[in-house]
Scaffold this motif. Structure first.
Motif, PDB file in Angstrom:
ATOM      1  N   LEU B  58       0.828  -1.209   0.000  1.00 16.81           N
ATOM      2  CA  LEU B  58       0.000   0.000   0.000  1.00 16.81           C
ATOM      3  C   LEU B  58       0.864   1.261   0.000  1.00 16.81           C
ATOM      4  O   LEU B  58       0.497   2.269  -0.614  1.00 16.81           O
ATOM      5  CB  LEU B  58      -0.945  -0.007   1.209  1.00 16.81           C
ATOM      6  CG  LEU B  58      -2.081  -1.031   1.098  1.00 16.81           C
ATOM      7  CD1 LEU B  58      -2.842  -1.138   2.401  1.00 16.81           C
ATOM      8  CD2 LEU B  58      -3.036  -0.658  -0.040  1.00 16.81           C
ATOM      9  N   ILE B  61       1.946   2.076  -3.552  1.00 14.66           N
ATOM     10  CA  ILE B  61       0.955   2.686  -4.435  1.00 14.66           C
ATOM     11  C   ILE B  61       0.378   3.955  -3.799  1.00 14.66           C
ATOM     12  O   ILE B  61      -0.494   4.615  -4.349  1.00 14.66           O
ATOM     13  CB  ILE B  61      -0.146   1.650  -4.801  1.00 14.66           C
ATOM     14  CG1 ILE B  61      -0.995   2.121  -5.984  1.00 14.66           C
ATOM     15  CG2 ILE B  61      -1.000   1.275  -3.620  1.00 14.66           C
ATOM     16  CD1 ILE B  61      -1.911   1.052  -6.533  1.00 14.66           C
ATOM     17  N   LEU B  63      -1.356   4.396  -0.951  1.00 15.29           N
ATOM     18  CA  LEU B  63      -2.739   4.302  -0.499  1.00 15.29           C
ATOM     19  C   LEU B  63      -2.888   3.966   0.979  1.00 15.29           C
ATOM     20  O   LEU B  63      -3.939   3.523   1.415  1.00 15.29           O
ATOM     21  CB  LEU B  63      -3.503   3.268  -1.333  1.00 15.29           C
ATOM     22  CG  LEU B  63      -3.967   3.735  -2.715  1.00 15.29           C
ATOM     23  CD1 LEU B  63      -4.724   2.633  -3.420  1.00 15.29           C
ATOM     24  CD2 LEU B  63      -4.825   4.985  -2.603  1.00 15.29           C
ATOM     25  N   GLU B  86      -0.563  14.466  -3.866  1.00 12.76           N
ATOM     26  CA  GLU B  86      -1.635  13.559  -4.261  1.00 12.76           C
ATOM     27  C   GLU B  86      -2.036  13.792  -5.720  1.00 12.76           C
ATOM     28  O   GLU B  86      -2.343  12.858  -6.453  1.00 12.76           O
ATOM     29  CB  GLU B  86      -2.832  13.723  -3.318  1.00 12.76           C
ATOM     30  CG  GLU B  86      -4.041  12.839  -3.602  1.00 12.76           C
ATOM     31  CD  GLU B  86      -3.799  11.350  -3.386  1.00 12.76           C
ATOM     32  OE1 GLU B  86      -2.731  10.963  -2.883  1.00 12.76           O
ATOM     33  OE2 GLU B  86      -4.713  10.575  -3.748  1.00 12.76           O
ATOM     34  N   VAL B  90      -2.320  10.523  -8.213  1.00 11.31           N
ATOM     35  CA  VAL B  90      -3.584  10.018  -8.763  1.00 11.31           C
ATOM     36  C   VAL B  90      -3.444   9.530 -10.207  1.00 11.31           C
ATOM     37  O   VAL B  90      -3.845   8.416 -10.525  1.00 11.31           O
ATOM     38  CB  VAL B  90      -4.703  11.080  -8.614  1.00 11.31           C
ATOM     39  CG1 VAL B  90      -5.901  10.737  -9.469  1.00 11.31           C
ATOM     40  CG2 VAL B  90      -5.116  11.183  -7.154  1.00 11.31           C
ATOM     41  N   ARG B  93      -1.668   6.050 -10.446  1.00 16.24           N
ATOM     42  CA  ARG B  93      -2.374   4.855  -9.987  1.00 16.24           C
ATOM     43  C   ARG B  93      -3.268   4.329 -11.097  1.00 16.24           C
ATOM     44  O   ARG B  93      -3.998   5.079 -11.725  1.00 16.24           O
ATOM     45  CB  ARG B  93      -3.237   5.178  -8.774  1.00 16.24           C
ATOM     46  CG  ARG B  93      -2.457   5.366  -7.517  1.00 16.24           C
ATOM     47  CD  ARG B  93      -3.387   5.424  -6.323  1.00 16.24           C
ATOM     48  NE  ARG B  93      -2.732   6.166  -5.266  1.00 16.24           N
ATOM     49  CZ  ARG B  93      -3.166   7.326  -4.793  1.00 16.24           C
ATOM     50  NH1 ARG B  93      -4.297   7.850  -5.243  1.00 16.24           N
ATOM     51  NH2 ARG B  93      -2.493   7.958  -3.860  1.00 16.24           N
ATOM     52  N   GLY B  94      -3.196   3.050 -11.286  1.00 21.37           N
ATOM     53  CA  GLY B  94      -4.013   2.460 -12.342  1.00 21.37           C
ATOM     54  C   GLY B  94      -3.309   2.463 -13.677  1.00 21.37           C
ATOM     55  O   GLY B  94      -3.417   1.506 -14.431  1.00 21.37           O
ATOM     56  N   MET B  99      -3.194  -2.474  -8.574  1.00 16.93           N
ATOM     57  CA  MET B  99      -3.201  -3.423  -7.471  1.00 16.93           C
ATOM     58  C   MET B  99      -4.385  -4.377  -7.563  1.00 16.93           C
ATOM     59  O   MET B  99      -5.486  -3.980  -7.941  1.00 16.93           O
ATOM     60  CB  MET B  99      -3.250  -2.650  -6.150  1.00 16.93           C
ATOM     61  CG  MET B  99      -3.081  -3.522  -4.940  1.00 16.93           C
ATOM     62  SD  MET B  99      -2.325  -2.612  -3.578  1.00 16.93           S
ATOM     63  CE  MET B  99      -2.471  -3.847  -2.289  1.00 16.93           C
ATOM     64  N   PHE B 101      -6.492  -7.096  -5.156  1.00 19.35           N
ATOM     65  CA  PHE B 101      -6.678  -7.392  -3.737  1.00 19.35           C
ATOM     66  C   PHE B 101      -7.068  -8.844  -3.507  1.00 19.35           C
ATOM     67  O   PHE B 101      -7.442  -9.561  -4.436  1.00 19.35           O
ATOM     68  CB  PHE B 101      -7.747  -6.468  -3.150  1.00 19.35           C
ATOM     69  CG  PHE B 101      -7.353  -5.018  -3.179  1.00 19.35           C
ATOM     70  CD1 PHE B 101      -6.787  -4.428  -2.066  1.00 19.35           C
ATOM     71  CD2 PHE B 101      -7.521  -4.254  -4.329  1.00 19.35           C
ATOM     72  CE1 PHE B 101      -6.412  -3.091  -2.089  1.00 19.35           C
ATOM     73  CE2 PHE B 101      -7.147  -2.920  -4.359  1.00 19.35           C
ATOM     74  CZ  PHE B 101      -6.592  -2.346  -3.229  1.00 19.35           C
TER      75      PHE B 101
END
Ligand SMILES: Nc1ncnc2c1ncn2[C@@H]1O[C@H](COP(=O)(O)OP(=O)(O)OP(=O)(O)O)[C@@H](O)[C@H]1O
Ligand code: SF4
Ligand SMILES: [Mg+2]
Lengths: 328, 337
Positions: B58, B61, B63, B86, B90, B93-94, B99, B101
């Motif tokens: 986490l 990434i 988070l 941030e 943003v 991410r992705g 990620m 889970f």
């Protein structure tokens, strides 16, 4: 979905019948005899039995209940000959005092109660769904404290007390709004809304505070959920994720809203009393004080029916917003 | 398995990554972790529960909740996700780091169709209309092995089986072709038969897309079959790291040895870590010196150093990439048993 609906509908009818039976037994086995009330004092025995016959209370409780249920579906006629009174379906009973069917009494009062209830419900939804998520967002802040403290206070505060306070402050002290009476929407929409503003705010604040608290907690739950973390991991901004969370919070809040609305449509007793509005709640109170059992039973059952129908509608709406219900 | 590519820029580079959870008793969940994950390679992170695997993931990434204090660096696509604003994190991410889970049922939005979730993830990084995004969703669902994707794209998560849900979540993670994919125990919640399929899918995607895959797992059998590199974590630190071949065949840390011994047969179907004697250390109750010393069978032979001196990761002779943090093996090989 169709099968689910049919099942729910059937269950609702059964519940409604059961409730009507209980209400019926409860009221008609009570000490107060409607025939005697109507007969007055002094009351000749022949006159009493005449009235009983007219009302149908000379029969056994179960038969009376069957008559009542039949009346709901096909209507019924009280008495015979020139005296006969027709009560059209759905017949919720008859007020022998006012020589009117309870249905038509309810019908004449419904616009008032509906105006109060719908407006109050909408205000509470707006209050709850604005303050709740905001309190969650600024958790531990001033607004959060206000929402949490305020909701506790308001839940404990009776509606009539808040209503009286509102009348005192906004009506008498500040002289901003009218404090009583109802103006039909068809007469003047502006006056209608103007007269309703205080009751809307009182109901909206009381229910809205509960919604806000609920929405806040629900929102915090949602924000801690895996799927919102996963959404952030795909590159969604915190703001966008909060929006997703708010959408999810609508699901349970809609349920509360539906049930509360149904509850209020059945009569907003205290609000009507405080603001001198003659809605269904007032009708019920009047029925109680004049020992008019027809009105009491009829409005009570009307309220019960609304709650059951409201539940049904809520379930259907849930089916539309929650795919797990719809396509389970 | 690809050859080590040390010359190439790593897709994910962790340096001195440290995570401390605040509160009355601060817990150092991750303590000075250095890691490089290279494109096209699979790095497995293993360790007992509470060793800091998820916290590392986490933090990588960006988070972790606000209650966590993160220092050090986690560099992806030239940006340090620890220090970046941030607004800078943003968009990464992705698209650069994604990620997967453990529990797909919880990690997918129950109120939205699978297709909507995949295309939303796509549209966060691509300026395309809904039709194009939906087409992309169908394409990715097909790639992750969902049969009849045109039809299934409109299903809700609860209408998928467990394995299909995990595939769908992988689809949302890879829809933007990330350079790094972190999978935190992606198969733990699945049936044994489905586990292998999902692992095959992940390694296939790693090869096809040239991603770097970080695979967090309890399962050394999974490591043996799917990973190129391994990092063994204990109480928030990496105690041994290297290629899977080096670490399994020339184990250089008593804790790794204990883990391997607790896994009776690497090829057996159920290979969850059996218990290692003693109480696992964590950031909250880290013993002095080597955190493993209360449970270590070699600590007595070494003497006081194990209780007082923090061992550092040092390269094994002959292999700069195989490193272990142990006083005993700094001097000699672990005896064969
Ligand atoms: N949000 C949090 N707040 C406080 N402490 C936390 C939080 N998340 C994790 N921790 C602590 O950090 C340490 C590492 O946790 P982490 O979740 O990274 O372990 P893990 O290796 O992923 O374990 P598992 O195998 O059980 O998933 C643990 O001691 C845990 O209690
Ligand atoms: S440093 Fe000492 S206690 Fe730690 S693993 Fe090595 S031998 Fe065991
Ligand atoms: Mg974990």
């Amino acid at each position: 979905m169709a099968w689910y609906l049919a099942r729910r509908l059937a269950a609702s009818v059964v519940v409604l019948l059961a409730i009507s039976f209980c209400v019926y037994l409860l009221f008609y086995s009570g000490p107060s005899d409607p025939a005697r009330v109507l007969c007055g004092k002094p009351c000749q025995p022949e006159r009493l039995s005449q009235i009983k016959q007219f009302m149908g209370t000379d029969k056994s409780a179960v038969v009376q209940w069957v008559d009542f249920v039949k009346g709901l579906f096909v209507g019924r006629t009280y008495g015979t000959g020139a005296e006969a009174a027709r009560c059209a379906a759905p017949c919720f009973g008859f007020s022998f005092d006012q020589r009117q069917s309870v249905t038509s009494l309810i019908w004449s009062r419904l616009p008032i109660t509906a105006s109060i209830a719908i407006g109050g419900a909408v205000v509470s939804l707006i209050v709850g769904m604005t303050l709740g998520p905001l309190a969650a967002r600024f958790r531990g802040g001033v607004l959060d404290g206000l929402v949490r403290g305020g909701s506790l206070l308001l839940v404990a505060m009776p509606a009539y007390l808040l209503g009286l306070l509102a009348i005192l402050v906004f009506g008498f002290q500040l002289n901003m709004v009218p404090v009583s009476g109802y103006v039909p929407l068809s007469e003047s929409p502006v006056d209608w809304a103007w007269h309703l503003i205080l009751p809307w705010c009182v109901l909206g604040l009381i229910n809205g505070a509960a919604y806000a608290r609920y929405a806040r907690n629900q929102m915090l739950d949602e924000l801690g959920s895996d799927y919102l973390l996963a959404e952030r991991a795909t590159g969604a901004s915190a703001r966008r994720v909060r929006r997703t969370a708010r959408r999810s919070v609508w699901v349970p809040v809609t349920t509360l809203f539906g049930i509360d609305l149904a509850l209020m449509l059945g009569g907003t007793i205290f609000t009507e009393k405080v603001f001198s509005m003659h809605g269904i709640g007032d009708l019920l109170l009047g029925g109680v004080s004049s020992h008019d059992l027809g009105i009491v039973v009829g409005t009570a059952l009307f309220g019960a029916a609304l709650i059951i129908v409201g539940n049904l509608i809520v379930d259907i709406v849930q089916g539309f917003i929650d795919p797990r219900v719809r396509r389970g | 398995m690809a050859e080590p590519r040390t010359s190439v820029e790593p897709a994910l580079r962790l340096r001195d990554l440290t995570v401390t959870f605040g509160g009355a008793h601060p817990v150092r969940a991750v303590d000075g972790v250095d890691l490089d994950v290279h494109p096209g390679r699979v790095l497995a992170i293993v360790g007992e529960s509470g060793s800091g695997k998820s916290a590392t993931a986490l933090a990588s990434i960006g988070l972790l909740p606000g209650s966590a204090e993160v220092t050090g660096s986690a560099t992806v696509a030239g940006v340090d996700l620890v220090t970046a604003a941030e607004s800078q994190r943003v968009p990464l991410r992705g698209s650069s780091i994604a990620m997967v889970f453990q529990d797909a049922l919880a990690a997918l939005n129950p109120y939205r169709t699978i297709g909507r979730q995949i295309s939303d993830a796509y549209r966060l990084h691509h300026r395309v209309d809904k039709t194009a995004a939906r087409k992309r969703a169908v394409e990715v669902l097909d790639r992750v092995g969902i049969r009849d994707p045109e039809r299934r794209v409109d299903d809700y998560p609860h209408e998928f089986s467990g394995g299909m849900r995990q595939r769908a979540m992988i689809a949302t993670a890879i829809v933007n072709n990330p350079t790094v994919l972190i999978a935190d125990e992606p198969t733990t919640a699945l049936d044994v038969t489905v586990q292998q399929q999902v692992l095959d899918l992940l390694t296939g995607l790693t090869d096809d897309l040239g991603m770097a895959l970080v695979l967090i797992t309890h399962d050394l059998g999974v490591v043996a079959e799917t990973a190129d590199d391994i990092a063994v974590m204990y109480a928030g630190r990496i105690v041994e790291t290297g290629t899977v071949l080096d670490v399994f065949d020339h184990t250089a840390h008593p804790y790794t040895r204990a883990l391997l011994q607790a896994t009776p047969n690497l090829d057996a179907p159920s290979r969850r870590l059996a218990a290692i004697p003693g109480v696992p250390a964590s950031g909250a109750n880290r013993p002095t010196g080597c955190a493993f010393h209360p449970r270590c069978p070699f600590a007595e032979q070494v003497g006081e150093a194990c209780q007082t001196v923090d061992p550092h990761l040092t390269p094994r002779p002959g292999s700069a990439l195989h490193r272990a943090a142990c006083h005993f093996t700094a001097e000699q090989e672990l005896p064969h048993v």
